[in-house]
Design a protein around this motif. Structure first.
Motif, PDB file in Angstrom:
ATOM      1  N   ALA A  83       6.604   4.600   3.905  1.00  0.00           N
ATOM      2  CA  ALA A  83       7.461   4.382   5.073  1.00  0.00           C
ATOM      3  C   ALA A  83       8.775   3.718   4.672  1.00  0.00           C
ATOM      4  O   ALA A  83       9.855   4.071   5.177  1.00  0.00           O
ATOM      5  CB  ALA A  83       6.726   3.524   6.102  1.00  0.00           C
ATOM      6  N   ILE A  84       8.688   2.753   3.755  1.00  0.00           N
ATOM      7  CA  ILE A  84       9.902   2.084   3.285  1.00  0.00           C
ATOM      8  C   ILE A  84      10.805   3.071   2.552  1.00  0.00           C
ATOM      9  O   ILE A  84      12.022   3.088   2.754  1.00  0.00           O
ATOM     10  CB  ILE A  84       9.529   0.906   2.369  1.00  0.00           C
ATOM     11  CG1 ILE A  84       8.854  -0.201   3.179  1.00  0.00           C
ATOM     12  CG2 ILE A  84      10.771   0.364   1.658  1.00  0.00           C
ATOM     13  CD1 ILE A  84       8.334  -1.350   2.337  1.00  0.00           C
TER      14      ILE A  84
ATOM     15  N   PRO B 112       6.582  12.121  -3.160  1.00  0.00           N
ATOM     16  CA  PRO B 112       7.942  12.668  -3.030  1.00  0.00           C
ATOM     17  C   PRO B 112       8.975  11.693  -2.480  1.00  0.00           C
ATOM     18  O   PRO B 112      10.081  11.598  -3.021  1.00  0.00           O
ATOM     19  CB  PRO B 112       7.751  13.868  -2.089  1.00  0.00           C
ATOM     20  CG  PRO B 112       6.347  14.296  -2.331  1.00  0.00           C
ATOM     21  CD  PRO B 112       5.573  13.039  -2.577  1.00  0.00           C
ATOM     22  N   THR B 113       8.650  10.963  -1.405  1.00  0.00           N
ATOM     23  CA  THR B 113       9.671  10.085  -0.821  1.00  0.00           C
ATOM     24  C   THR B 113      10.041   8.944  -1.764  1.00  0.00           C
ATOM     25  O   THR B 113      11.196   8.522  -1.822  1.00  0.00           O
ATOM     26  CB  THR B 113       9.195   9.520   0.526  1.00  0.00           C
ATOM     27  OG1 THR B 113       7.925   8.872   0.344  1.00  0.00           O
ATOM     28  CG2 THR B 113       9.073  10.621   1.568  1.00  0.00           C
ATOM     29  N   LEU B 114       9.057   8.435  -2.503  1.00  0.00           N
ATOM     30  CA  LEU B 114       9.343   7.361  -3.468  1.00  0.00           C
ATOM     31  C   LEU B 114      10.249   7.877  -4.575  1.00  0.00           C
ATOM     32  O   LEU B 114      11.242   7.234  -4.941  1.00  0.00           O
ATOM     33  CB  LEU B 114       8.047   6.814  -4.050  1.00  0.00           C
ATOM     34  CG  LEU B 114       8.195   5.742  -5.135  1.00  0.00           C
ATOM     35  CD1 LEU B 114       8.918   4.526  -4.585  1.00  0.00           C
ATOM     36  CD2 LEU B 114       6.830   5.362  -5.713  1.00  0.00           C
TER      37      LEU B 114
ATOM     38  N   GLY C 111       0.825  -1.198   0.000  1.00  0.00           N
ATOM     39  CA  GLY C 111       0.000   0.000   0.000  1.00  0.00           C
ATOM     40  C   GLY C 111       0.856   1.243   0.000  1.00  0.00           C
ATOM     41  O   GLY C 111       2.068   1.201   0.274  1.00  0.00           O
ATOM     42  N   LYS C 112       0.207   2.369  -0.294  1.00  0.00           N
ATOM     43  CA  LYS C 112       0.941   3.635  -0.400  1.00  0.00           C
ATOM     44  C   LYS C 112       1.621   4.001   0.914  1.00  0.00           C
ATOM     45  O   LYS C 112       2.769   4.475   0.924  1.00  0.00           O
ATOM     46  CB  LYS C 112      -0.006   4.742  -0.849  1.00  0.00           C
ATOM     47  CG  LYS C 112       0.681   6.086  -1.059  1.00  0.00           C
ATOM     48  CD  LYS C 112      -0.288   7.116  -1.594  1.00  0.00           C
ATOM     49  CE  LYS C 112       0.406   8.463  -1.794  1.00  0.00           C
ATOM     50  NZ  LYS C 112      -0.512   9.489  -2.345  1.00  0.00           N
ATOM     51  N   GLU C 113       0.915   3.804   2.034  1.00  0.00           N
ATOM     52  CA  GLU C 113       1.489   4.186   3.329  1.00  0.00           C
ATOM     53  C   GLU C 113       2.721   3.349   3.651  1.00  0.00           C
ATOM     54  O   GLU C 113       3.736   3.873   4.123  1.00  0.00           O
ATOM     55  CB  GLU C 113       0.438   4.032   4.424  1.00  0.00           C
ATOM     56  CG  GLU C 113      -0.696   5.044   4.332  1.00  0.00           C
ATOM     57  CD  GLU C 113      -1.658   4.919   5.498  1.00  0.00           C
ATOM     58  OE1 GLU C 113      -1.432   4.029   6.355  1.00  0.00           O
ATOM     59  OE2 GLU C 113      -2.615   5.715   5.561  1.00  0.00           O
ATOM     60  N   ILE C 114       2.622   2.029   3.405  1.00  0.00           N
ATOM     61  CA  ILE C 114       3.768   1.161   3.687  1.00  0.00           C
ATOM     62  C   ILE C 114       4.923   1.499   2.756  1.00  0.00           C
ATOM     63  O   ILE C 114       6.085   1.587   3.178  1.00  0.00           O
ATOM     64  CB  ILE C 114       3.369  -0.319   3.537  1.00  0.00           C
ATOM     65  CG1 ILE C 114       2.317  -0.686   4.573  1.00  0.00           C
ATOM     66  CG2 ILE C 114       4.594  -1.217   3.660  1.00  0.00           C
ATOM     67  CD1 ILE C 114       1.812  -2.099   4.453  1.00  0.00           C
ATOM     68  N   LEU C 115       4.607   1.713   1.479  1.00  0.00           N
ATOM     69  CA  LEU C 115       5.653   2.051   0.515  1.00  0.00           C
ATOM     70  C   LEU C 115       6.304   3.385   0.870  1.00  0.00           C
ATOM     71  O   LEU C 115       7.517   3.557   0.724  1.00  0.00           O
ATOM     72  CB  LEU C 115       5.057   2.109  -0.889  1.00  0.00           C
ATOM     73  CG  LEU C 115       6.045   2.267  -2.050  1.00  0.00           C
ATOM     74  CD1 LEU C 115       7.063   1.141  -2.057  1.00  0.00           C
ATOM     75  CD2 LEU C 115       5.284   2.325  -3.374  1.00  0.00           C
TER      76      LEU C 115
ATOM     77  N   LEU D  65      15.732   6.393   2.500  1.00  0.00           N
ATOM     78  CA  LEU D  65      16.373   7.708   2.401  1.00  0.00           C
ATOM     79  C   LEU D  65      17.255   7.975   3.617  1.00  0.00           C
ATOM     80  O   LEU D  65      18.369   8.498   3.490  1.00  0.00           O
ATOM     81  CB  LEU D  65      15.318   8.803   2.264  1.00  0.00           C
ATOM     82  CG  LEU D  65      14.603   8.882   0.910  1.00  0.00           C
ATOM     83  CD1 LEU D  65      13.439   9.877   0.989  1.00  0.00           C
ATOM     84  CD2 LEU D  65      15.576   9.295  -0.190  1.00  0.00           C
ATOM     85  N   LEU D  66      16.759   7.600   4.796  1.00  0.00           N
ATOM     86  CA  LEU D  66      17.541   7.814   6.016  1.00  0.00           C
ATOM     87  C   LEU D  66      18.731   6.854   6.082  1.00  0.00           C
ATOM     88  O   LEU D  66      19.850   7.254   6.410  1.00  0.00           O
ATOM     89  CB  LEU D  66      16.651   7.626   7.246  1.00  0.00           C
ATOM     90  CG  LEU D  66      15.533   8.664   7.424  1.00  0.00           C
ATOM     91  CD1 LEU D  66      14.629   8.277   8.585  1.00  0.00           C
ATOM     92  CD2 LEU D  66      16.120  10.056   7.653  1.00  0.00           C
ATOM     93  N   PHE D  67      18.476   5.579   5.757  1.00  0.00           N
ATOM     94  CA  PHE D  67      19.518   4.556   5.865  1.00  0.00           C
ATOM     95  C   PHE D  67      20.629   4.782   4.846  1.00  0.00           C
ATOM     96  O   PHE D  67      21.818   4.685   5.166  1.00  0.00           O
ATOM     97  CB  PHE D  67      18.883   3.177   5.654  1.00  0.00           C
ATOM     98  CG  PHE D  67      19.839   2.031   5.804  1.00  0.00           C
ATOM     99  CD1 PHE D  67      20.268   1.626   7.058  1.00  0.00           C
ATOM    100  CD2 PHE D  67      20.315   1.348   4.689  1.00  0.00           C
ATOM    101  CE1 PHE D  67      21.159   0.557   7.201  1.00  0.00           C
ATOM    102  CE2 PHE D  67      21.200   0.284   4.817  1.00  0.00           C
ATOM    103  CZ  PHE D  67      21.612  -0.112   6.081  1.00  0.00           C
ATOM    104  N   GLN D  68      20.258   5.088   3.618  1.00  0.00           N
ATOM    105  CA  GLN D  68      21.253   5.258   2.566  1.00  0.00           C
ATOM    106  C   GLN D  68      21.773   6.692   2.475  1.00  0.00           C
ATOM    107  O   GLN D  68      22.951   6.920   2.198  1.00  0.00           O
ATOM    108  CB  GLN D  68      20.670   4.855   1.216  1.00  0.00           C
ATOM    109  CG  GLN D  68      20.281   3.384   1.114  1.00  0.00           C
ATOM    110  CD  GLN D  68      19.676   3.048  -0.238  1.00  0.00           C
ATOM    111  OE1 GLN D  68      18.498   3.324  -0.476  1.00  0.00           O
ATOM    112  NE2 GLN D  68      20.485   2.481  -1.129  1.00  0.00           N
ATOM    113  N   GLY D  69      20.888   7.640   2.702  1.00  0.00           N
ATOM    114  CA  GLY D  69      21.277   9.042   2.532  1.00  0.00           C
ATOM    115  C   GLY D  69      22.375   9.471   3.480  1.00  0.00           C
ATOM    116  O   GLY D  69      23.249  10.272   3.113  1.00  0.00           O
ATOM    117  N   THR D  70      22.384   8.922   4.700  1.00  0.00           N
ATOM    118  CA  THR D  70      23.430   9.294   5.652  1.00  0.00           C
ATOM    119  C   THR D  70      24.783   8.694   5.293  1.00  0.00           C
ATOM    120  O   THR D  70      25.821   9.155   5.783  1.00  0.00           O
ATOM    121  CB  THR D  70      23.035   8.851   7.071  1.00  0.00           C
ATOM    122  OG1 THR D  70      22.646   7.465   7.039  1.00  0.00           O
ATOM    123  CG2 THR D  70      21.871   9.673   7.598  1.00  0.00           C
ATOM    124  N   ALA D  71      24.772   7.661   4.457  1.00  0.00           N
ATOM    125  CA  ALA D  71      26.034   7.035   4.055  1.00  0.00           C
ATOM    126  C   ALA D  71      26.683   7.742   2.870  1.00  0.00           C
ATOM    127  O   ALA D  71      27.900   7.658   2.687  1.00  0.00           O
ATOM    128  CB  ALA D  71      25.795   5.567   3.699  1.00  0.00           C
TER     129      ALA D  71
END
Length: 399
Positions: free
Chosen positions: A9-10, A325-327, A3-7, A15-21
């Motif tokens: 959140a993922i 936007p987040t996707l 669903g859109k909400e789960i997608l 973005l947080l997990f990879q973006g900080t690296a």
């Protein structure tokens, strides 16, 4: 389908997990253009006569040692002696060394004593060679039997060490690949090192980020004496990096330079052997703290292991009409990482030997980013395993 909400959140989590690296990765890669150029072959000067002792550890190397012996014999008068420390090979290695000694008296064959408890075979052989080397030599050069030293190698090491005032310097080689699986997998494994550490030739990394390559490991004799020979790396399966980092913490100047023009190496036969043998040591856990190891694993997963899968999956959702936007940001971030990875192929291409007749499988080099998830998986597997056998030796978990 998600669903859109789960997608959403993922996507945010990615973005947080990879973006900080990404800033960490870029800070390392951007230092590459300013690195020292690859070493060029040099001709020695008379004052260098007998300056270097070379040590070659061997164990059942008969099938690949001939190019190494020939390359060492072509080094000039700066080499005082070439000590081959054999660990009781059963395949004719000693016979080949004796044949080389008949043509070049600088070769000396010896066998090491039984492996003491707490020692790994390679550093023990190197330590044995060091203890039996001439005290008149100012430098000790450790060379692996799978290398192919080019004319001018030792003179170029001496020149670089003098110019940069290094106490210890090792070289990244030019790799010789033959089989299709090697051309596809080996560059992906090599890239795990480039992502975690500075490029060869980058000056003065922090001691805990120092890289080294035991295939060509050049150290002042006086420094090795102060470090206790190779004893500080006795139990390490990545003894080169362990010893180099220890030297750096003791205040000695350590360099890791590009040696693609002066030394080549043919390490393994095929993708399977590359996966099993080289993959086991690339985690470098014996030379790192647990926090550094976990940080490196996170960086590799975020920037090299995930982008291929994440891009493919998220692009499917975009094609299905999911658009927020987040996707879009997560897709863009992973495509950016893939673009970096493919661009780096041009940077590492000189590290691979093509020869006069390039291998028909060499084109697979350009598809090696597709092997990145496997390469990162191999590092994870190795990070949580202790080797039980290495180069024909069996080690108990208590050793």
């Amino acid at each position: 389908m998600l669903g859109k909400e789960i997608l959403g959140a993922i996507s945010l989590g990615l973005l947080l997990f990879q973006g900080t690296a990404i800033p960490i990765l870029l800070s390392r890669l951007l230092r590459g253009p300013g690195r020292r150029p690859p070493l060029e072959p040099k001709t020695p000067t008379p004052d260098l006569l007998g300056t270097v002792s070379i040590i070659v550890p061997t164990l059942n190397e008969a099938e690949r040692i001939d190019p190494c012996l020939a390359g060492l014999s072509r080094q000039s008068y700066e080499v005082r002696e070439i000590i081959v420390v054999d660990s009781h090979s059963q395949d004719g290695t000693q016979k080949r060394v004796k044949a080389a000694a008949q043509k070049d008296p600088r070769f000396r064959l010896m066998t090491d004593d039984p492996l003491p408890r707490g020692w790994v075979g390679r550093p023990w052989a190197l330590h044995t060679g060091f203890l039996n080397s001439s005290p008149k030599s100012q430098w000790i050069l450790g060379i692996d039997a799978d290398t192919q030293p080019q004319p001018g190698l030792v003179a170029s090491l001496l020149a670089a060490a003098e110019e940069e005032e290094y106490d210890l310097v090792s070289l990244s080689p030019q790799f010789i690949l033959r089989h299709p699986g090697e051309w596809w997998l080996q560059p992906a494994l090599l890239m795990t090192l480039l992502y975690r550490f500075d490029s060869a030739g980058v000056r003065e990394p922090a001691p805990e980020r120092v890289m080294a390559n035991g295939q060509c490991f050049f150290c002042r004799r006086s420094v090795l004496e102060k470090l206790g020979g190779y004893s500080s790396a006795a139990s390490s399966f990545c003894d080169d990096v362990t010893l180099a980092r220890y030297a750096a913490t003791q205040g000695f100047k350590v360099g890791f330079l590009d040696g693609a023009k002066v030394i080549r190496v043919r390490m393994y036969e095929g993708a399977r052997e590359t996966w099993q043998e080289w993959g086991r040591s690339l985690d470098l856990k014996d030379a790192a703290s647990s926090s550094q190891l976990w940080g490196d694993l996170w960086l590799l997963l975020a920037t090299q292991g995930l982008p291929l899968f994440v891009s493919a999956i998220l692009l499917i959702y975009l094609g299905l009409g999911y658009s927020f936007p987040t996707l879009k940001a997560a897709v863009g971030l992973n495509l950016f990482l893939l673009a970096i990875r493919f661009a780096l192929l041009w940077a590492i291409a000189p590290s691979y030997y093509r020869g006069e007749k390039p291998s028909p499988a060499a084109w697979l080099f350009w598809l090696s980013p597709l092997a990145d998830p496997l390469a990162v998986l191999r590092i994870f597997i190795s990070a949580f395993q202790k080797p039980t056998q290495w180069r024909g030796r069996i080690y108990s978990l208590g050793d």
